[in-house]
Design a protein around this motif. Structure first.
Motif, PDB file in Angstrom:
ATOM      1  N   LYS A 160      -5.486 -21.192  -0.613  1.00  0.00           N
ATOM      2  CA  LYS A 160      -4.612 -20.044  -0.811  1.00  0.00           C
ATOM      3  C   LYS A 160      -5.297 -18.832  -0.201  1.00  0.00           C
ATOM      4  CE  LYS A 160      -2.021 -17.499  -4.277  1.00  0.00           C
ATOM      5  NZ  LYS A 160      -1.628 -17.434  -5.693  1.00  0.00           N
ATOM      6  N   VAL A 161      -4.541 -18.078   0.570  1.00  0.00           N
ATOM      7  CA  VAL A 161      -5.045 -16.874   1.209  1.00  0.00           C
ATOM      8  C   VAL A 161      -4.248 -15.706   0.654  1.00  0.00           C
ATOM      9  CG1 VAL A 161      -5.282 -15.645   3.387  1.00  0.00           C
ATOM     10  CG2 VAL A 161      -5.711 -18.097   3.291  1.00  0.00           C
ATOM     11  N   TYR A 162      -4.961 -14.686   0.188  1.00  0.00           N
ATOM     12  CA  TYR A 162      -4.304 -13.498  -0.344  1.00  0.00           C
ATOM     13  C   TYR A 162      -5.059 -12.276   0.128  1.00  0.00           C
ATOM     14  CZ  TYR A 162      -2.572  -9.995  -3.603  1.00  0.00           C
ATOM     15  OH  TYR A 162      -2.031  -8.859  -4.146  1.00  0.00           O
ATOM     16  N   GLN A 163      -4.323 -11.311   0.665  1.00  0.00           N
ATOM     17  CA  GLN A 163      -4.932 -10.057   1.076  1.00  0.00           C
ATOM     18  C   GLN A 163      -3.963  -8.932   0.770  1.00  0.00           C
ATOM     19  OE1 GLN A 163      -5.519  -9.276   5.241  1.00  0.00           O
ATOM     20  NE2 GLN A 163      -7.118  -7.792   4.818  1.00  0.00           N
ATOM     21  N   TYR A 164      -4.499  -7.852   0.221  1.00  0.00           N
ATOM     22  CA  TYR A 164      -3.699  -6.672  -0.068  1.00  0.00           C
ATOM     23  C   TYR A 164      -4.480  -5.453   0.387  1.00  0.00           C
ATOM     24  CZ  TYR A 164      -1.384  -2.896  -2.565  1.00  0.00           C
ATOM     25  OH  TYR A 164      -0.746  -1.732  -2.871  1.00  0.00           O
ATOM     26  N   SER A 165      -3.802  -4.545   1.074  1.00  0.00           N
ATOM     27  CA  SER A 165      -4.435  -3.285   1.447  1.00  0.00           C
ATOM     28  C   SER A 165      -3.415  -2.171   1.300  1.00  0.00           C
ATOM     29  CB  SER A 165      -4.979  -3.336   2.876  1.00  0.00           C
ATOM     30  OG  SER A 165      -3.924  -3.466   3.804  1.00  0.00           O
ATOM     31  N   ASN A 166      -3.919  -0.985   0.984  1.00  0.00           N
ATOM     32  CA  ASN A 166      -3.080   0.194   0.868  1.00  0.00           C
ATOM     33  C   ASN A 166      -3.842   1.325   1.536  1.00  0.00           C
ATOM     34  OD1 ASN A 166      -1.657   2.486   0.150  1.00  0.00           O
ATOM     35  ND2 ASN A 166      -1.233   1.761  -1.926  1.00  0.00           N
ATOM     36  N   ILE A 167      -3.487   1.613   2.770  1.00  0.00           N
ATOM     37  CA  ILE A 167      -4.167   2.644   3.548  1.00  0.00           C
ATOM     38  C   ILE A 167      -3.175   3.765   3.788  1.00  0.00           C
ATOM     39  CG2 ILE A 167      -5.362   3.175   5.694  1.00  0.00           C
ATOM     40  CD1 ILE A 167      -6.139   0.190   5.810  1.00  0.00           C
ATOM     41  N   ASN A 168      -3.490   4.933   3.224  1.00  0.00           N
ATOM     42  CA  ASN A 168      -2.623   6.116   3.357  1.00  0.00           C
ATOM     43  C   ASN A 168      -1.181   5.811   2.962  1.00  0.00           C
ATOM     44  OD1 ASN A 168      -4.776   7.654   4.310  1.00  0.00           O
ATOM     45  ND2 ASN A 168      -4.364   7.085   6.431  1.00  0.00           N
ATOM     46  N   GLY A 169      -1.015   5.054   1.895  1.00  0.00           N
ATOM     47  CA  GLY A 169       0.325   4.747   1.396  1.00  0.00           C
ATOM     48  C   GLY A 169       1.015   3.602   2.104  1.00  0.00           C
ATOM     49  N   LYS A 170       0.414   3.074   3.145  1.00  0.00           N
ATOM     50  CA  LYS A 170       1.002   1.953   3.874  1.00  0.00           C
ATOM     51  C   LYS A 170       0.439   0.659   3.295  1.00  0.00           C
ATOM     52  CE  LYS A 170       1.585  -0.059   8.420  1.00  0.00           C
ATOM     53  NZ  LYS A 170       1.169  -0.051   9.808  1.00  0.00           N
ATOM     54  N   GLU A 171       1.304  -0.080   2.620  1.00  0.00           N
ATOM     55  CA  GLU A 171       0.873  -1.310   1.978  1.00  0.00           C
ATOM     56  C   GLU A 171       1.011  -2.495   2.923  1.00  0.00           C
ATOM     57  OE1 GLU A 171       3.009  -1.838  -1.657  1.00  0.00           O
ATOM     58  OE2 GLU A 171       1.940  -0.207  -2.646  1.00  0.00           O
TER      59      GLU A 171
END
Length: 149
Positions: A5-16
């Motif tokens: 299972k691969v999971y990645q989450y990022s939130n850079i300057n409001g861009k999810e």
């Protein structure tokens, strides 16, 4: 049986940005990893349980503040080796970490000594003899610790 299972989450300057995938086929997983090489989290490729355990040990050591880093002397894992080298590798990392900690302590003491000497000079110029005496005492303490380091 293969499961990944691969999971990645990022939130850079409001861009999810969110990626979540499950794999039952190792070939599909490998293709996904190769097509997403720029994603640093996809760099994990555990070929064995021993490598995965090493990863977990390193992860928890770093979380607990034992940042051993990679050393040139680190021994490779051999899948079919009759001897488990991981206990020796961990001990080697601890020794290296101790050396780094001692060096960091020595650098800190030298920096403190330098600052104390600067303060002493300034207070001496201003005629603050009581502070100069305190600084002289502190300088002696730091010099004694440096001798032991």
């Amino acid at each position: 049986m293969f499961k990944a299972k691969v999971y990645q989450y990022s939130n850079i300057n409001g861009k999810e940005n969110k990626i979540e995938r499950e794999f039952d086929n190792e070939q599909d997983y490998q293709n996904f990893i190769q097509n997403n090489e720029n994603q640093s989290m996809f760099g994990f490729n555990w070929g064995s349980l021993r490598e995965f355990n090493k990863y977990l040990d390193d992860f928890f050591d770093r979380k607990l503040g034992y940042d051993f880093g990679e050393t040139e002397n680190e021994l490779p894992y051999f899948e079919n080796s009759p001897v488990d080298l991981s206990k020796y590798e961990q001990e080697l990392r601890k020794i290296e970490n101790d050396k780094k900690a001692k060096e960091a302590k020595k650098n800190q003491l030298e920096s403190t000594l330098s600052k104390l000497r600067e303060y002493r000079k300034k207070f001496k110029e201003e005629g603050k003899d009581d502070l100069v005496k305190n600084i002289d005492s502190d300088i002696s303490k730091v010099q004694e610790e440096l001798k032991q380091a």
